[in-house]
Design a protein around this motif. Structure first.
Motif, PDB file in Angstrom:
ATOM      1  N   GLN A 142      -5.709  -1.018  -8.112  1.00  0.00           N
ATOM      2  CA  GLN A 142      -4.936   0.106  -7.589  1.00  0.00           C
ATOM      3  C   GLN A 142      -5.651   0.802  -6.438  1.00  0.00           C
ATOM      4  O   GLN A 142      -5.015   1.448  -5.610  1.00  0.00           O
ATOM      5  CB  GLN A 142      -4.637   1.103  -8.704  1.00  0.00           C
ATOM      6  N   GLU A 143      -6.973   0.654  -6.369  1.00  0.00           N
ATOM      7  CA  GLU A 143      -7.750   1.290  -5.305  1.00  0.00           C
ATOM      8  C   GLU A 143      -7.824   0.434  -4.042  1.00  0.00           C
ATOM      9  O   GLU A 143      -8.283   0.906  -3.009  1.00  0.00           O
ATOM     10  CB  GLU A 143      -9.161   1.591  -5.814  1.00  0.00           C
ATOM     11  N   ILE A 178       2.061  -1.573  -8.354  1.00  0.00           N
ATOM     12  CA  ILE A 178       0.949  -2.508  -8.556  1.00  0.00           C
ATOM     13  C   ILE A 178       0.772  -2.885 -10.030  1.00  0.00           C
ATOM     14  O   ILE A 178       0.652  -4.070 -10.347  1.00  0.00           O
ATOM     15  CB  ILE A 178      -0.349  -1.941  -7.951  1.00  0.00           C
ATOM     16  N   PRO A 179       0.755  -1.916 -10.984  1.00  0.00           N
ATOM     17  CA  PRO A 179       0.613  -2.327 -12.392  1.00  0.00           C
ATOM     18  C   PRO A 179       1.727  -3.265 -12.854  1.00  0.00           C
ATOM     19  O   PRO A 179       1.467  -4.216 -13.605  1.00  0.00           O
ATOM     20  CB  PRO A 179       0.665  -0.989 -13.149  1.00  0.00           C
ATOM     21  N   CYS A 210       0.818  -1.215   0.000  1.00  0.00           N
ATOM     22  CA  CYS A 210       0.000   0.000   0.000  1.00  0.00           C
ATOM     23  C   CYS A 210       0.851   1.264   0.000  1.00  0.00           C
ATOM     24  O   CYS A 210       0.361   2.347  -0.334  1.00  0.00           O
ATOM     25  CB  CYS A 210      -0.949   0.006   1.201  1.00  0.00           C
ATOM     26  N   LYS A 239      -7.651  -0.558 -12.451  1.00  0.00           N
ATOM     27  CA  LYS A 239      -7.999   0.566 -11.573  1.00  0.00           C
ATOM     28  C   LYS A 239      -8.538   0.054 -10.237  1.00  0.00           C
ATOM     29  O   LYS A 239      -8.203   0.587  -9.167  1.00  0.00           O
ATOM     30  CB  LYS A 239      -9.028   1.459 -12.257  1.00  0.00           C
ATOM     31  N   PRO A 249       2.155   2.152  -4.381  1.00  0.00           N
ATOM     32  CA  PRO A 249       1.104   1.859  -5.359  1.00  0.00           C
ATOM     33  C   PRO A 249       1.575   1.874  -6.808  1.00  0.00           C
ATOM     34  O   PRO A 249       0.963   1.221  -7.651  1.00  0.00           O
ATOM     35  CB  PRO A 249       0.074   2.962  -5.094  1.00  0.00           C
ATOM     36  N   SER A 250       2.652   2.599  -7.094  1.00  0.00           N
ATOM     37  CA  SER A 250       3.138   2.652  -8.479  1.00  0.00           C
ATOM     38  C   SER A 250       3.664   1.297  -8.944  1.00  0.00           C
ATOM     39  O   SER A 250       3.821   1.072 -10.148  1.00  0.00           O
ATOM     40  CB  SER A 250       4.241   3.702  -8.612  1.00  0.00           C
TER      41      SER A 250
END
Length: 438
Positions: free
Chosen positions: A347-348, A317-318, A311, A344, A314-315
């Motif tokens: 990422q949330e 995660i993709p 967490c 998306k 987050p960058s």
């Protein structure tokens, strides 16, 4: 001083850097490609070169090598917005002064340049032994915090220093330990992980040090311990915070003397192993509470790596999502696609189980996604099922029969693997298979 050379293909970034450096009193030459950079380096010697890594058909690593060939004392600062363990290791091997993860504050760049100037004036250079045949790794992430971890690994791996890895469950502590081992001189020898939290205190000593026949009830033969079995390699002690105080003193003595005495033996043996430890607990707090020996803490804490939870980066995660999607598509011979809405939704999410949770979810989604398309609804449903233990233990989606068939087919009938992917216990899967007549 002599001019600095800046190599950056992004025009706005290049202009910003040149403007800031000139305001600081530096004289700057700036180019936009490796071709121009190599041409300049072939004609001139620069005291400091600042280069992006990913430029065109060649990279900043080529700029680094050319700059060092022209002037061995040149301080090369490399930058990247999508760094990996391999690029950091290559930069370290090539003698880069520093590796900066984009985006960064220009004040950080100026500070780095001033350190480079001071290092040159003092005649100091960072030296790390060469590492040949850099391995490909599964460590994914290009966030600044991960780049810092890569940099530390690149420096500590060639040594025999004890390393302590801290981080929440599922952040990849064992993977980092393996990376350190793989990039060390011990890489051709065993890497042996030991989960200290899953072994009872009475058995941990024999597990690590070994035991002779008759040393305890049930010891019907001599048993070699992990430290001896991993000779010349690396032992990874996971969940080191779970070992009891009684055994901590014995472990401390081993780390000091590198000697083992198997249970039931009166003689000691010298062993040559590197120790890497990991914990998801606050060991420093445990020391203050008297639950962990302070001297053992200092012995383990020679180099400390703290792995941030997912967490906080987050960058990454993709990158992780696409990596695991590709892996499981290849493993199960599928062509599942990820939709923008699905990414998306991921990422949330806060990912309390960190990278391990994301990995398990991607395996499940790759196999079970309707129409082989991962969208927001599919991700949210999977998250709800993973977050609800009661639902996960006893129920699946409405099309559970079809899901179970597909997962069993993908895993070639491996029920343990299938239960893990479905998010249920194995005994629950057996009951469902019995009811379905499968």
């Amino acid at each position: 001083m002599d001019k600095l050379l800046v190599v950056e293909d992004d025009a706005s970034m290049r202009t910003t850097m040149v403007t800031c450096l000139e305001l600081e009193g530096y004289s700057v030459e700036a180019v936009a490609s490796t071709h121009e950079a190599l041409d300049r380096l072939g004609k001139h010697s620069y005291p400091i070169v600042i280069s992006d890594i990913y430029l065109d058909e060649r990279t900043g690593i080529d700029v680094l090598r050319s700059a060092k060939k022209q002037n061995p004392n040149c301080a090369v600062i490399l930058m990247s917005g999508r760094g990996s363990m391999e690029t950091v290791m290559a930069a370290t091997e090539g003698g880069a002064f520093e590796y900066l993860a984009k985006p960064f504050e220009m004040s950080h760049m100026i500070e780095t340049i001033k350190r480079a100037e001071k290092s040159r004036e003092n005649g100091h250079e960072d030296e790390v032994d060469s590492i040949d045949d850099l391995p490909q790794t599964e460590m994914i992430g290009s966030s600044p915090s991960m780049i810092e971890i890569y940099k530390t690994i690149s420096k500590v791996a060639p040594t025999d220093a004890t390393v302590l890895i801290e981080g929440e469950t599922g952040t990849g502590k064992e993977l980092i330990a393996r990376m350190i081992h793989q990039n060390s001189r011990r890489s051709q020898h065993p890497f042996v992980p030991v989960d200290c939290g899953s072994i009872t205190p009475s058995l941990l000593e024999s597990e690590l040090f070994g035991a002779l026949k008759g040393a305890y009830t049930g010891a019907d033969r001599d048993r070699m311990g992990v430290f001896e079995a991993a000779s010349n390699g690396t032992v990874f002690l996971d969940e080191i915070g779970d070992i009891d105080l009684g055994f901590q003193l014995k472990l401390l003595r081993f780390l000091q003397e590198r000697e083992i005495r198997p249970l039931g033996s009166a003689r000691t043996k010298k062993v040559d192993v590197r120790v890497i430890a990991a914990t998801n607990k606050d060991v420093q707090k445990m020391v203050e509470e008297g639950k962990f020996r302070e001297d053992l803490w200092y012995r383990l804490n020679v180099v400390r790596l703290t792995v941030p939870p997912l967490c906080e980066r987050p960058s990454d995660i993709p990158l992780l999502v696409h990596y695991y999607l590709r892996r499981y598509n290849e493993r199960y011979h599928l062509d599942t696609r990820l939709l923008e809405s699905g990414l998306k939704a991921m990422q949330e999410y806060s990912w309390p189980g960190n990278v391990r949770q994301l990995q398990h979810m991607m395996e499940r989604l790759t196999i079970l996604a309707p129409g082989q398309r991962i969208d927001a609804d599919g991700v949210k449903t999977a998250i709800q099922q993973m977050d609800s233990r009661d639902a996960a233990s006893e129920t699946l989606a409405d099309t559970e029969t079809d899901q179970i068939r597909r997962v069993l087919a993908a895993t070639n009938g491996n029920k343990s693997r299938a239960a893990k992917i479905l998010g249920i216990e194995r005994k629950t899967l057996y009951r469902k298979l019995d009811r379905m007549g499968l």
